[in-house]
Design a protein around this motif. Structure first.
Motif, PDB file in Angstrom:
ATOM      1  N   LYS A   1       0.812  -1.220   0.000  1.00  0.00           N
ATOM      2  CA  LYS A   1       0.000   0.000   0.000  1.00  0.00           C
ATOM      3  C   LYS A   1       0.846   1.271   0.000  1.00  0.00           C
ATOM      4  CE  LYS A   1      -3.817  -2.206   2.385  1.00  0.00           C
ATOM      5  NZ  LYS A   1      -4.576  -2.275   3.638  1.00  0.00           N
ATOM      6  N   ARG A   2       2.175   1.097   0.118  1.00  0.00           N
ATOM      7  CA  ARG A   2       3.120   2.230   0.148  1.00  0.00           C
ATOM      8  C   ARG A   2       2.839   3.178   1.301  1.00  0.00           C
ATOM      9  NH1 ARG A   2       4.533   3.636  -6.116  1.00  0.00           N
ATOM     10  NH2 ARG A   2       5.076   1.515  -6.667  1.00  0.00           N
ATOM     11  N   ILE A   3       2.691   2.593   2.488  1.00  0.00           N
ATOM     12  CA  ILE A   3       2.421   3.368   3.702  1.00  0.00           C
ATOM     13  C   ILE A   3       3.532   3.085   4.714  1.00  0.00           C
ATOM     14  CG2 ILE A   3       0.847   3.729   5.635  1.00  0.00           C
ATOM     15  CD1 ILE A   3      -1.414   2.733   3.806  1.00  0.00           C
ATOM     16  N   VAL A   4       3.987   4.147   5.380  1.00  0.00           N
ATOM     17  CA  VAL A   4       4.977   4.020   6.443  1.00  0.00           C
ATOM     18  C   VAL A   4       4.406   4.652   7.706  1.00  0.00           C
ATOM     19  CG1 VAL A   4       7.292   4.675   7.215  1.00  0.00           C
ATOM     20  CG2 VAL A   4       6.899   4.114   4.805  1.00  0.00           C
ATOM     21  N   TRP A   5       4.455   3.906   8.811  1.00  0.00           N
ATOM     22  CA  TRP A   5       3.997   4.416  10.100  1.00  0.00           C
ATOM     23  C   TRP A   5       5.198   4.583  11.012  1.00  0.00           C
ATOM     24  CZ3 TRP A   5       1.483   0.342   7.695  1.00  0.00           C
ATOM     25  CH2 TRP A   5       0.153   0.568   7.321  1.00  0.00           C
ATOM     26  N   ILE A   6       5.333   5.757  11.629  1.00  0.00           N
ATOM     27  CA  ILE A   6       6.377   5.956  12.625  1.00  0.00           C
ATOM     28  C   ILE A   6       5.903   5.296  13.902  1.00  0.00           C
ATOM     29  CG2 ILE A   6       7.606   7.639  14.030  1.00  0.00           C
ATOM     30  CD1 ILE A   6       7.383   9.564  11.623  1.00  0.00           C
ATOM     31  N   LYS A   7       6.686   4.344  14.397  1.00  0.00           N
ATOM     32  CA  LYS A   7       6.334   3.624  15.617  1.00  0.00           C
ATOM     33  C   LYS A   7       7.060   4.180  16.826  1.00  0.00           C
ATOM     34  CE  LYS A   7       3.447   0.709  13.936  1.00  0.00           C
ATOM     35  NZ  LYS A   7       2.064   0.699  14.412  1.00  0.00           N
ATOM     36  N   TRP A   8       8.271   4.707  16.599  1.00  0.00           N
ATOM     37  CA  TRP A   8       9.046   5.212  17.724  1.00  0.00           C
ATOM     38  C   TRP A   8      10.245   5.996  17.195  1.00  0.00           C
ATOM     39  CZ3 TRP A   8      13.993   4.696  19.598  1.00  0.00           C
ATOM     40  CH2 TRP A   8      14.195   5.057  20.923  1.00  0.00           C
ATOM     41  N   ILE A   9      10.647   7.036  17.932  1.00  0.00           N
ATOM     42  CA  ILE A   9      11.878   7.761  17.641  1.00  0.00           C
ATOM     43  C   ILE A   9      12.487   8.184  18.972  1.00  0.00           C
ATOM     44  CG2 ILE A   9      10.736   9.988  17.333  1.00  0.00           C
ATOM     45  CD1 ILE A   9      12.882  10.538  15.118  1.00  0.00           C
ATOM     46  N   GLY A  10      13.790   8.047  19.095  1.00  0.00           N
ATOM     47  CA  GLY A  10      14.455   8.420  20.335  1.00  0.00           C
ATOM     48  C   GLY A  10      15.955   8.255  20.225  1.00  0.00           C
ATOM     49  N   THR A  11      16.623   8.458  21.351  1.00  0.00           N
ATOM     50  CA  THR A  11      18.078   8.349  21.375  1.00  0.00           C
ATOM     51  C   THR A  11      18.512   6.886  21.327  1.00  0.00           C
ATOM     52  OG1 THR A  11      18.217   8.229  23.775  1.00  0.00           O
ATOM     53  CG2 THR A  11      18.252  10.447  22.778  1.00  0.00           C
ATOM     54  N   HIS A  12      19.780   6.711  21.048  1.00  0.00           N
ATOM     55  CA  HIS A  12      20.338   5.362  21.000  1.00  0.00           C
ATOM     56  C   HIS A  12      20.188   4.669  22.362  1.00  0.00           C
ATOM     57  CE1 HIS A  12      22.975   2.150  19.574  1.00  0.00           C
ATOM     58  NE2 HIS A  12      23.524   2.190  20.776  1.00  0.00           N
ATOM     59  N   SER A  13      20.435   5.402  23.450  1.00  0.00           N
ATOM     60  CA  SER A  13      20.319   4.793  24.781  1.00  0.00           C
ATOM     61  C   SER A  13      18.873   4.446  25.118  1.00  0.00           C
ATOM     62  CB  SER A  13      20.928   5.694  25.854  1.00  0.00           C
ATOM     63  OG  SER A  13      20.286   6.933  25.897  1.00  0.00           O
ATOM     64  N   GLU A  14      17.912   5.258  24.686  1.00  0.00           N
ATOM     65  CA  GLU A  14      16.494   4.940  24.894  1.00  0.00           C
ATOM     66  C   GLU A  14      16.100   3.706  24.089  1.00  0.00           C
ATOM     67  OE1 GLU A  14      14.589   9.360  25.674  1.00  0.00           O
ATOM     68  OE2 GLU A  14      14.956   8.707  23.615  1.00  0.00           O
ATOM     69  N   TYR A  15      16.673   3.576  22.906  1.00  0.00           N
ATOM     70  CA  TYR A  15      16.395   2.439  22.020  1.00  0.00           C
ATOM     71  C   TYR A  15      16.766   1.127  22.704  1.00  0.00           C
ATOM     72  CZ  TYR A  15      16.919  -0.731  18.051  1.00  0.00           C
ATOM     73  OH  TYR A  15      16.842  -1.799  17.198  1.00  0.00           O
ATOM     74  N   GLU A  16      17.835   1.137  23.468  1.00  0.00           N
ATOM     75  CA  GLU A  16      18.288  -0.072  24.158  1.00  0.00           C
ATOM     76  C   GLU A  16      17.273  -0.568  25.184  1.00  0.00           C
ATOM     77  OE1 GLU A  16      20.992  -1.798  23.333  1.00  0.00           O
ATOM     78  OE2 GLU A  16      21.432  -0.330  21.760  1.00  0.00           O
ATOM     79  N   GLN A  17      16.316   0.262  25.570  1.00  0.00           N
ATOM     80  CA  GLN A  17      15.339  -0.079  26.607  1.00  0.00           C
ATOM     81  C   GLN A  17      13.983  -0.531  26.057  1.00  0.00           C
ATOM     82  OE1 GLN A  17      15.065   3.163  29.406  1.00  0.00           O
ATOM     83  NE2 GLN A  17      17.247   3.604  29.183  1.00  0.00           N
ATOM     84  N   ILE A  18      13.824  -0.576  24.744  1.00  0.00           N
ATOM     85  CA  ILE A  18      12.523  -0.928  24.167  1.00  0.00           C
ATOM     86  C   ILE A  18      12.573  -2.285  23.480  1.00  0.00           C
ATOM     87  CG2 ILE A  18      11.899   1.493  23.815  1.00  0.00           C
ATOM     88  CD1 ILE A  18      12.408   0.996  20.773  1.00  0.00           C
ATOM     89  N   ASP A  19      11.409  -2.858  23.260  1.00  0.00           N
ATOM     90  CA  ASP A  19      11.277  -4.048  22.416  1.00  0.00           C
ATOM     91  C   ASP A  19      10.865  -3.545  21.040  1.00  0.00           C
ATOM     92  OD1 ASP A  19      10.525  -6.290  20.994  1.00  0.00           O
ATOM     93  OD2 ASP A  19       9.390  -7.175  22.642  1.00  0.00           O
ATOM     94  N   VAL A  20      11.796  -3.524  20.145  1.00  0.00           N
ATOM     95  CA  VAL A  20      11.579  -2.915  18.830  1.00  0.00           C
ATOM     96  C   VAL A  20      10.464  -3.599  18.038  1.00  0.00           C
ATOM     97  CG1 VAL A  20      13.318  -4.254  17.588  1.00  0.00           C
ATOM     98  CG2 VAL A  20      12.811  -1.943  16.862  1.00  0.00           C
ATOM     99  N   THR A  21      10.172  -4.840  18.328  1.00  0.00           N
ATOM    100  CA  THR A  21       9.116  -5.556  17.593  1.00  0.00           C
ATOM    101  C   THR A  21       7.716  -5.177  18.059  1.00  0.00           C
ATOM    102  OG1 THR A  21       9.170  -7.454  19.080  1.00  0.00           O
ATOM    103  CG2 THR A  21      10.616  -7.523  17.139  1.00  0.00           C
ATOM    104  N   LYS A  22       7.616  -4.576  19.267  1.00  0.00           N
ATOM    105  CA  LYS A  22       6.299  -4.267  19.826  1.00  0.00           C
ATOM    106  C   LYS A  22       6.051  -2.804  20.106  1.00  0.00           C
ATOM    107  CE  LYS A  22       6.046  -8.767  21.982  1.00  0.00           C
ATOM    108  NZ  LYS A  22       6.000  -9.499  23.232  1.00  0.00           N
ATOM    109  N   VAL A  23       7.085  -1.983  20.097  1.00  0.00           N
ATOM    110  CA  VAL A  23       6.946  -0.579  20.490  1.00  0.00           C
ATOM    111  C   VAL A  23       5.948   0.148  19.585  1.00  0.00           C
ATOM    112  CG1 VAL A  23       8.856   0.302  19.097  1.00  0.00           C
ATOM    113  CG2 VAL A  23       8.228   1.465  21.201  1.00  0.00           C
ATOM    114  N   GLN A  24       5.180   1.043  20.205  1.00  0.00           N
ATOM    115  CA  GLN A  24       4.207   1.867  19.489  1.00  0.00           C
ATOM    116  C   GLN A  24       4.523   3.318  19.772  1.00  0.00           C
ATOM    117  OE1 GLN A  24       1.743   0.702  17.437  1.00  0.00           O
ATOM    118  NE2 GLN A  24       2.550  -1.340  17.791  1.00  0.00           N
ATOM    119  N   TYR A  25       4.164   4.200  18.892  1.00  0.00           N
ATOM    120  CA  TYR A  25       4.413   5.624  19.082  1.00  0.00           C
ATOM    121  C   TYR A  25       3.791   6.082  20.404  1.00  0.00           C
ATOM    122  CZ  TYR A  25       4.626  10.616  18.280  1.00  0.00           C
ATOM    123  OH  TYR A  25       4.884  11.952  18.405  1.00  0.00           O
ATOM    124  N   GLY A  26       4.589   6.765  21.210  1.00  0.00           N
ATOM    125  CA  GLY A  26       4.095   7.297  22.473  1.00  0.00           C
ATOM    126  C   GLY A  26       4.151   6.313  23.636  1.00  0.00           C
TER     127      GLY A  26
END
Length: 65
Positions: free
Chosen positions: A38-63
Motif C-alpha cells: 500500500k506504500r504506507i509508512v507508520w512511525i512507531k518510535w523515535i528516540g536516542t540510541h540509549s532509549e532504544y536499548e530499553q525498548i522491544d523494537v518488535t512491539k513498540v508503538q508511538y508514544g
C-alpha cells in the motif's frame, strides 16, 4: 527489503514489516512499520540510541514502550 538496504545501508530490518533507521551518526533511532503493497509508512518510535536499548523494537508503538 533489499531496495531499502540498498538506499539506506545503515537501516536494520527487524521483521518483514519493521525497519530501524540510524539518524545523525547513530545518535538517534527511528522505528517504522511499512506496508510495501500500500506504500504506507507508520512511525512507531523515535528516540536516542540509549532509549532504544530499553525498548522491544518488535512491539513498540508511538508514544509508549
Amino acid at each position: 527489503m533489499a531496495e531499502v538496504k540498498r538506499h539506506y545501508r545503515t537501516a536494520s530490518v527487524v521483521t518483514a514489516e519493521r525497519i530501524v533507521f540510524n539518524i545523525k551518526g547513530n545518535d538517534y533511532r527511528l522505528v517504522v512499520a511499512v506496508d510495501f503493497e500500500k506504500r504506507i509508512v507508520w512511525i512507531k518510535w523515535i528516540g536516542t540510541h540509549s532509549e532504544y536499548e530499553q525498548i522491544d523494537v518488535t512491539k513498540v508503538q508511538y508514544g509508549g514502550k
